[in-house]
Motif scaffolding. Structure first.
Motif, PDB file in Angstrom:
ATOM      1  N   ARG A   1      -0.130  48.509-135.231  1.00  0.00           N
ATOM      2  CA  ARG A   1       0.335  47.406-136.073  1.00  0.00           C
ATOM      3  C   ARG A   1       1.450  46.697-135.302  1.00  0.00           C
ATOM      4  O   ARG A   1       2.517  47.261-135.085  1.00  0.00           O
ATOM      5  N   VAL A   2       1.177  45.459-134.896  1.00  0.00           N
ATOM      6  CA  VAL A   2       2.091  44.715-134.037  1.00  0.00           C
ATOM      7  C   VAL A   2       2.684  43.544-134.810  1.00  0.00           C
ATOM      8  O   VAL A   2       1.961  42.757-135.421  1.00  0.00           O
ATOM      9  N   THR A   3       4.002  43.429-134.781  1.00  0.00           N
ATOM     10  CA  THR A   3       4.716  42.292-135.360  1.00  0.00           C
ATOM     11  C   THR A   3       5.407  41.550-134.224  1.00  0.00           C
ATOM     12  O   THR A   3       5.962  42.165-133.316  1.00  0.00           O
ATOM     13  N   GLY A   4       5.343  40.217-134.256  1.00  0.00           N
ATOM     14  CA  GLY A   4       5.977  39.478-133.179  1.00  0.00           C
ATOM     15  C   GLY A   4       5.815  37.974-133.308  1.00  0.00           C
ATOM     16  O   GLY A   4       5.391  37.454-134.347  1.00  0.00           O
ATOM     17  N   ILE A   5       6.110  37.285-132.227  1.00  0.00           N
ATOM     18  CA  ILE A   5       6.080  35.833-132.192  1.00  0.00           C
ATOM     19  C   ILE A   5       4.683  35.377-131.768  1.00  0.00           C
ATOM     20  O   ILE A   5       4.185  35.795-130.719  1.00  0.00           O
ATOM     21  N   PRO A   6       4.019  34.518-132.568  1.00  0.00           N
ATOM     22  CA  PRO A   6       2.677  34.059-132.181  1.00  0.00           C
ATOM     23  C   PRO A   6       2.744  33.082-131.021  1.00  0.00           C
ATOM     24  O   PRO A   6       3.600  32.195-130.979  1.00  0.00           O
ATOM     25  N   GLU A   7       1.826  33.256-130.075  1.00  0.00           N
ATOM     26  CA  GLU A   7       1.711  32.364-128.937  1.00  0.00           C
ATOM     27  C   GLU A   7       0.237  32.039-128.736  1.00  0.00           C
ATOM     28  O   GLU A   7      -0.633  32.636-129.385  1.00  0.00           O
ATOM     29  N   ALA A   8      -0.072  31.112-127.872  1.00  0.00           N
ATOM     30  CA  ALA A   8      -1.459  30.742-127.623  1.00  0.00           C
ATOM     31  C   ALA A   8      -2.200  31.925-127.005  1.00  0.00           C
ATOM     32  O   ALA A   8      -1.899  32.336-125.882  1.00  0.00           O
ATOM     33  N   GLY A   9      -3.124  32.522-127.769  1.00  0.00           N
ATOM     34  CA  GLY A   9      -3.913  33.641-127.265  1.00  0.00           C
ATOM     35  C   GLY A   9      -3.200  34.966-127.228  1.00  0.00           C
ATOM     36  O   GLY A   9      -3.749  35.948-126.713  1.00  0.00           O
ATOM     37  N   SER A  10      -1.990  35.045-127.790  1.00  0.00           N
ATOM     38  CA  SER A  10      -1.240  36.308-127.692  1.00  0.00           C
ATOM     39  C   SER A  10      -0.198  36.400-128.790  1.00  0.00           C
ATOM     40  O   SER A  10       0.052  35.440-129.534  1.00  0.00           O
ATOM     41  N   ILE A  11       0.404  37.568-128.880  1.00  0.00           N
ATOM     42  CA  ILE A  11       1.550  37.801-129.753  1.00  0.00           C
ATOM     43  C   ILE A  11       2.616  38.491-128.912  1.00  0.00           C
ATOM     44  O   ILE A  11       2.330  39.458-128.197  1.00  0.00           O
ATOM     45  N   ARG A  12       3.838  37.962-128.947  1.00  0.00           N
ATOM     46  CA  ARG A  12       4.952  38.579-128.211  1.00  0.00           C
ATOM     47  C   ARG A  12       5.623  39.570-129.151  1.00  0.00           C
ATOM     48  O   ARG A  12       6.354  39.204-130.056  1.00  0.00           O
ATOM     49  N   ALA A  13       5.326  40.840-128.939  1.00  0.00           N
ATOM     50  CA  ALA A  13       5.692  41.884-129.891  1.00  0.00           C
ATOM     51  C   ALA A  13       7.197  42.102-129.955  1.00  0.00           C
ATOM     52  O   ALA A  13       7.885  42.153-128.931  1.00  0.00           O
ATOM     53  N   THR A  14       7.674  42.250-131.177  1.00  0.00           N
ATOM     54  CA  THR A  14       9.051  42.684-131.406  1.00  0.00           C
ATOM     55  C   THR A  14       9.088  44.093-131.990  1.00  0.00           C
ATOM     56  O   THR A  14      10.113  44.764-131.931  1.00  0.00           O
ATOM     57  N   SER A  15       7.963  44.550-132.562  1.00  0.00           N
ATOM     58  CA  SER A  15       7.860  45.929-133.035  1.00  0.00           C
ATOM     59  C   SER A  15       6.404  46.347-133.008  1.00  0.00           C
ATOM     60  O   SER A  15       5.503  45.516-133.102  1.00  0.00           O
ATOM     61  N   LEU A  16       6.195  47.668-132.882  1.00  0.00           N
ATOM     62  CA  LEU A  16       4.840  48.216-132.815  1.00  0.00           C
ATOM     63  C   LEU A  16       4.841  49.582-133.485  1.00  0.00           C
ATOM     64  O   LEU A  16       5.685  50.420-133.187  1.00  0.00           O
ATOM     65  N   GLU A  17       3.911  49.778-134.408  1.00  0.00           N
ATOM     66  CA  GLU A  17       3.761  51.056-135.106  1.00  0.00           C
ATOM     67  C   GLU A  17       2.310  51.510-135.006  1.00  0.00           C
ATOM     68  O   GLU A  17       1.417  50.708-134.726  1.00  0.00           O
ATOM     69  N   THR A  18       2.085  52.793-135.246  1.00  0.00           N
ATOM     70  CA  THR A  18       0.719  53.313-135.235  1.00  0.00           C
ATOM     71  C   THR A  18       0.367  53.884-136.605  1.00  0.00           C
ATOM     72  O   THR A  18       1.229  54.284-137.378  1.00  0.00           O
ATOM     73  N   GLY A  19      -0.938  53.940-136.873  1.00  0.00           N
ATOM     74  CA  GLY A  19      -1.432  54.562-138.103  1.00  0.00           C
ATOM     75  C   GLY A  19      -1.568  53.588-139.244  1.00  0.00           C
ATOM     76  O   GLY A  19      -0.978  52.511-139.257  1.00  0.00           O
ATOM     77  N   ILE A  20      -2.377  53.994-140.240  1.00  0.00           N
ATOM     78  CA  ILE A  20      -2.602  53.125-141.400  1.00  0.00           C
ATOM     79  C   ILE A  20      -2.251  53.786-142.726  1.00  0.00           C
ATOM     80  O   ILE A  20      -2.150  53.096-143.742  1.00  0.00           O
ATOM     81  N   PHE A  21      -2.062  55.105-142.743  1.00  0.00           N
ATOM     82  CA  PHE A  21      -1.801  55.787-144.012  1.00  0.00           C
ATOM     83  C   PHE A  21      -0.314  56.096-144.166  1.00  0.00           C
ATOM     84  O   PHE A  21       0.377  56.400-143.198  1.00  0.00           O
ATOM     85  N   ASP A  22       0.148  56.046-145.424  1.00  0.00           N
ATOM     86  CA  ASP A  22       1.518  56.423-145.739  1.00  0.00           C
ATOM     87  C   ASP A  22       1.527  57.833-146.316  1.00  0.00           C
ATOM     88  O   ASP A  22       1.879  58.063-147.466  1.00  0.00           O
ATOM     89  N   GLY A  23       1.132  58.786-145.507  1.00  0.00           N
ATOM     90  CA  GLY A  23       1.060  60.180-145.930  1.00  0.00           C
ATOM     91  C   GLY A  23       0.078  60.932-145.063  1.00  0.00           C
ATOM     92  O   GLY A  23      -0.675  60.332-144.287  1.00  0.00           O
ATOM     93  N   LYS A  24       0.092  62.240-145.181  1.00  0.00           N
ATOM     94  CA  LYS A  24      -0.804  63.089-144.397  1.00  0.00           C
ATOM     95  C   LYS A  24      -2.191  63.084-145.032  1.00  0.00           C
ATOM     96  O   LYS A  24      -2.319  63.237-146.239  1.00  0.00           O
TER      97      LYS A  24
END
Length: 297
Positions: free
Chosen positions: A204-227
């Motif tokens: 899951r990448v959050t960042g600044i949108p650019e042409a053809g890309s995103i300049r990431a400011t944070s990156l997380e893994t996984g989709i569930f909030d629990g085991k």
């Protein structure tokens, strides 16, 4: 009802390897009791129906949502979600819900054909079927619910949102472009190089949108909030890599095949897995009740 192509069904029966599935109420891993994961699109309400599974919840249950505060009662058909649930009697009871928005960002191009419209967002194509009415214009910011198919997103819901400081993209870590820059779909990830991320992991990448890309400011893994132990997920299979690895896109579960031509990347499927492994027939220790309820048998 699960969607299968006969050759895919035969492949699953013959060549998937999977750890024993969770299902016993007292089973624990890393100090926590495992829940069951359900990933898919809400098709109808009352409470919510995901992958033909009825999931109940307290009306005020908070939903993790990239767009801000949301409760479970505010979810609508077309939303894609990742739910951690426990089986209580005949129904699932949600312990946590995350709304999955594969892409949030500005629309740079729009095209149309007989099947619907296609938006380009940060280089990734989003296909919007005719059944989804939209008034989106070039330059609008949109939040897309839907499923990944190869390097594109098939939308199930489109929302126009106010312009934001940050864009978001959520998907499986598989693609690496010619410049050896990581990417999700056709969106290059700049700014942060993912560390300790395996092929098939959802990032899951959050960042600044650019042409053809995103300049990431944070990156997380996984989709569930629990085991989670046993997982049932809806989606499309990825093309196998040169080593035979493939994933149910957006699920975080992977498998290997030595028969890549038998993988149908065009059919939407509903599959089960456990502990990051997709499919399998080694479920002798799993709860028959859970397996039957999810249609995993």
């Amino acid at each position: 009802m699960m969607v299968w192509r006969h050759t895919l069904s035969a492949l699953i029966a013959s060549s998937f390897l999977i750890a024993p599935a969770a299902g016993h109420a007292e089973e624990e891993r890393e100090g926590g009791i495992l829940g069951t994961g359900i990933v898919g699109t809400i098709t109808r309400l009352g409470s919510i129906i995901v992958n033909e599974q009825r999931i109940t919840f307290p009306a005020d249950l908070p939903v993790k949502n990239e767009l801000g505060p949301l409760t479970a009662a505010q979810l609508v058909p077309g939303d894609t979600v990742a739910v951690v649930a426990d089986l209580t009697g005949a129904n699932w009871e949600a312990q946590s819900i995350r709304r999955i928005l594969p892409i949030i960002g500005p629309v740079s191009e729009i095209s149309s054909d007989e099947t619907g419209r296609t938006f380009e967002i940060m280089g990734t194509a989003v296909h919007v079927p005719l059944s989804i009415a939209t008034t989106v214009k070039q330059g609008d910011w949109v939040a897309i619910s839907g499923l990944w198919q190869d390097e594109d997103v098939v939308a199930t819901r489109v929302e126009v949102v106010p312009p934001r400081q940050s864009a978001v993209i959520i998907g499986s870590n598989l693609s690496v472009g010619a410049s050896n820059v990581p990417q999700i779909g056709n969106t290059l990830i700049a700014g942060i190089i993912p560390q300790h991320v395996e092929s098939g992991d959802v990032i899951r990448v959050t960042g600044i949108p650019e042409a053809g890309s995103i300049r990431a400011t944070s990156l997380e893994t996984g989709i569930f909030d629990g085991k989670v132990g046993l997982v049932q997920a809806e989606g499309y299979l990825s093309p196998p890599t040169s080593k035979g690895l493939y994933t149910l896109l957006g699920s975080g579960m992977v498998a290997f095949t030595d028969q890549p031509d038998m993988i149908d990347e065009t059919a939407k499927v509903r599959l089960c897995g456990y502990d990051g492994k997709l499919g399998g027939n080694s479920t002798a220790d799993a709860s028959p009740e859970l397996l039957e309820k999810l249609g995993c048998q």
